[in-house]
Design an enzyme around this catalytic site. Structure first.
Site, PDB file in Angstrom:
ATOM      1  N   TYR A 181      56.698  54.145  36.508  1.00  0.00           N
ATOM      2  CA  TYR A 181      56.884  53.346  35.525  1.00  0.00           C
ATOM      3  C   TYR A 181      58.076  52.445  35.804  1.00  0.00           C
ATOM      4  O   TYR A 181      59.103  52.616  36.272  1.00  0.00           O
ATOM      5  CB  TYR A 181      57.262  54.058  34.338  1.00  0.00           C
ATOM      6  CG  TYR A 181      57.158  53.098  33.256  1.00  0.00           C
ATOM      7  CD1 TYR A 181      56.070  52.538  32.652  1.00  0.00           C
ATOM      8  CD2 TYR A 181      58.465  53.243  32.457  1.00  0.00           C
ATOM      9  CE1 TYR A 181      56.338  51.737  31.448  1.00  0.00           C
ATOM     10  CE2 TYR A 181      58.488  52.404  31.155  1.00  0.00           C
ATOM     11  CZ  TYR A 181      57.449  51.568  30.703  1.00  0.00           C
ATOM     12  OH  TYR A 181      57.565  50.826  29.349  1.00  0.00           O
ATOM     13  N   ASP A 190      63.551  50.871  41.937  1.00  0.00           N
ATOM     14  CA  ASP A 190      63.679  50.906  40.440  1.00  0.00           C
ATOM     15  C   ASP A 190      64.663  51.971  40.281  1.00  0.00           C
ATOM     16  O   ASP A 190      64.302  53.366  40.240  1.00  0.00           O
ATOM     17  CB  ASP A 190      62.403  51.087  39.883  1.00  0.00           C
ATOM     18  CG  ASP A 190      62.418  50.972  38.386  1.00  0.00           C
ATOM     19  OD1 ASP A 190      63.723  51.230  37.901  1.00  0.00           O
ATOM     20  OD2 ASP A 190      61.585  51.077  37.780  1.00  0.00           O
ATOM     21  N   LYS A 197      69.144  51.588  31.380  1.00  0.00           N
ATOM     22  CA  LYS A 197      69.767  52.951  30.806  1.00  0.00           C
ATOM     23  C   LYS A 197      71.150  53.005  31.056  1.00  0.00           C
ATOM     24  O   LYS A 197      71.895  52.415  30.196  1.00  0.00           O
ATOM     25  CB  LYS A 197      68.854  54.215  31.370  1.00  0.00           C
ATOM     26  CG  LYS A 197      67.444  53.933  30.946  1.00  0.00           C
ATOM     27  CD  LYS A 197      66.231  54.926  31.182  1.00  0.00           C
ATOM     28  CE  LYS A 197      65.123  54.499  30.641  1.00  0.00           C
ATOM     29  NZ  LYS A 197      63.892  54.332  31.473  1.00  0.00           N
TER      30      LYS A 197
HETATM   31  C1  PLP Z   1      62.689  53.108  31.349  1.00  0.00           C
HETATM   32  C2  PLP Z   1      62.121  52.437  32.620  1.00  0.00           C
HETATM   33  C3  PLP Z   1      62.269  51.354  32.856  1.00  0.00           C
HETATM   34  C4  PLP Z   1      61.944  50.089  31.668  1.00  0.00           C
HETATM   35  O1  PLP Z   1      63.188  50.134  30.963  1.00  0.00           O
HETATM   36  P1  PLP Z   1      63.133  49.704  29.738  1.00  0.00           P
HETATM   37  O2  PLP Z   1      64.568  49.339  29.210  1.00  0.00           O
HETATM   38  O3  PLP Z   1      62.579  50.646  28.655  1.00  0.00           O
HETATM   39  O4  PLP Z   1      62.411  48.487  29.531  1.00  0.00           O
HETATM   40  C5  PLP Z   1      61.896  50.610  33.974  1.00  0.00           C
HETATM   41  N1  PLP Z   1      61.565  51.642  34.958  1.00  0.00           N
HETATM   42  C6  PLP Z   1      62.139  52.942  35.045  1.00  0.00           C
HETATM   43  C7  PLP Z   1      61.991  53.797  36.054  1.00  0.00           C
HETATM   44  C8  PLP Z   1      62.292  53.596  33.595  1.00  0.00           C
HETATM   45  O5  PLP Z   1      62.405  55.096  33.774  1.00  0.00           O
END
Ligand code: PLP
Length: 455
Positions: free
Chosen positions: A180, A275, A303
């Site tokens: 994701y 990511d 995060k």
């Molecule tokens: C949570 C998440 C995102 C998206 O971040 P948001 O602040 O919710 O837009 C992207 N990549 C990873 C791996 C994530 O866990």
């Protein structure tokens, strides 16, 4: 529950404060867990919320739909605990889906944010703290030579891909099934997280044209990546990957997988994007790239970097980031980017982590105890550092397909049984369980007992 916190010094003090706060608020310490009560305040709020917000929530997984429940509404949180509007108290392993590595309402962060607020909430002009944060991120993560602060992980990933395309002059990207990277159009293809349990295979509203440049490979499947590079020679701008997949449940990279991605991208003139929105500052101060010793061209953070406020970052190689406006032709901007309050929360969080490097060993060790408790039940458990997932299958889980073999009905029952015991884990099989510095050994013990009973 008697809290005898046995963690770090600052944490001990912190939990004691949290405990006092709860006692003052009149919450009975016996009321640990969910009251079986009809028509609670949460139920009433949920009913109102559903009239005005889709599913009553502002992000789908919060709705508890996939586990057949209605959500509780949070009033406040401190340390490892959440308290809902009906005064139920939950030991929290969701940690706001990742940011809460220090636990909730850490006094140093709250104080720093309070001071920042008094100076004004947003200026739309540069501040000293943005420079300090960018320098600190670079110290922790040397590959982040230059960066941009943005407001969400979605924005960070979307922008990093634009930078990669702008730099290489190529359109196609490779992403992995079950990874994701936020909800931008081109990335909502087999995207894991809420899309796995909410039965949205790919989102509606994404024109086919947006996703046609997104090529899909299998996580931990180097051959699938090689095949794409063979088929689309000189057309691939980048490979974006969660260095530890954590949105199909936690799936660690197989030995050699990340080095393989490093090599094949370099050989083909494509960029490698990690990511690290979840793994950044969680697996180590230098994230997964330090943990596994693989240096990507670009990275995204979210995060933890915001310490609980809306803040994220993307960046990496100086030559690539020098293509971003106003230096180059790749446009990216944001009214609230680098917001001073959010930057303050992030900066203070990173400073706490750097000042207390022992946190990483502690949360790793404690997550290890949860891992053992799950393993004793006979189900598959994957763990990397303080990230873990128990899958309700006995087969190994190494990619999207094997993750989908989990029995999500069994998961729903387990979720309910944990919640009854006052323990809040993510309401989906395909999310990680997060251990924070505020989880003490005693809390972990209690959780292990609950796991044995619940599973
Ligand atoms: C949570 C998440 C995102 C998206 O971040 P948001 O602040 O919710 O837009 C992207 N990549 C990873 C791996 C994530 O866990």
């Amino acid at each position: 529950m008697k809290n005898k916190p046995d963690s770090l010094f600052f944490n001990r003090q912190f939990c004691a404060e949290a405990q006092n706060g709860w006692d003052r608020s009149g919450l009975s310490v016996e009321r640990f867990g969910m009251e079986v009560e009809m028509n609670t305040k949460s139920d009433q709020l949920y009913e109102r919320a559903c009239k005005r917000m889709p599913g009553g929530v502002n992000s789908p997984v919060r709705s508890f739909r996939s586990v057949g429940k209605t959500p509780f509404f949070v009033d406040k949180a401190a340390g490892a605990f959440l308290i809902d509007v009906d005064h139920n108290r939950y030991l929290d392993y969701v940690c706001s889906w990742g940011p809460g590595i220090l636990g909730h309402a850490h006094p140093a962060i709250i104080e720093a944010v309070r001071r920042a607020c008094e100076k004004g909430l947003t200026f739309g002009a540069p501040t000293e703290k943005e420079v300090e944060l960018a320098e600190l991120v670079n110290e922790c993560v040397p590959s982040m030579e230059m960066m941009r602060l943005v407001s969400s992980g979605t924005e960070a990933c979307m922008s990093a891909i634009r930078a990669a395309r702008g730099f290489t002059g190529r359109d196609k990207i490779i992403k992995f099934e079950g990874c994701y990277h936020g909800h931008s159009d081109g990335l909502l293809v087999k995207a894991g997280s809420g899309l796995m349990t909410e039965a949205i295979p790919d989102s509606a509203g994404v024109p086919a044209g947006y996703a046609e440049n997104t090529l899909l490979a299998g996580y931990n499947d180097p051959d699938s990546v090689s095949r794409l590079f063979d088929a689309y020679r000189d057309q691939i701008a980048c490979v974006i990957v969660e260095p530890v997949a954590a949105n199909m449940g936690v799936v660690p990279p197989a030995e050699g997988f990340l080095p393989f991605l490093r090599e094949i991208t370099e050989k083909n003139g494509a960029l490698l994007i990690f990511d690290e929105v979840i793994t950044g500052f969680r697996l180590s101060p230098g994230g997964a790239q330090e943990y596994y010793g693989v240096r990507p061209d670009l990275s995204t953070f979210g995060k933890i970097i915001g310490g609980g406020m809306p803040l994220a970052a993307y960046g990496g190689r100086k030559d690539v980031m020098s293509r971003i406006a106003p230096l180059g032709p790749v446009y990216q901007a944001g009214t609230l980017s680098g917001n001073p309050v959010a930057v303050t929360a992030g900066l203070e969080t990173l400073r706490q982590l750097i000042a207390h490097p022992e946190i990483y060993e502690e949360i790793d060790r404690r997550a290890g105890k949860l891992e053992e408790a799950f393993r004793e039940t006979g189900f598959t458990v994957n763990r990397v550092g303080s990230l873990l997932s128990c899958f309700f299958t006995k087969e190994p889980v190494t990619d999207y397909r094997s993750a989908l073999r989990s029995d999500t009905k069994a998961f729903a029952a387990y979720f309910a049984a944990m919640l009854e015991r006052g323990i809040y884990v993510a309401p989906s099989q395909f999310e990680a369980l997060f251990v924070s510095a505020a989880h003490t050994d005693e809390m972990i013990e209690r959780t292990c007992r609950a796991i044995r009973e619940a599973v």
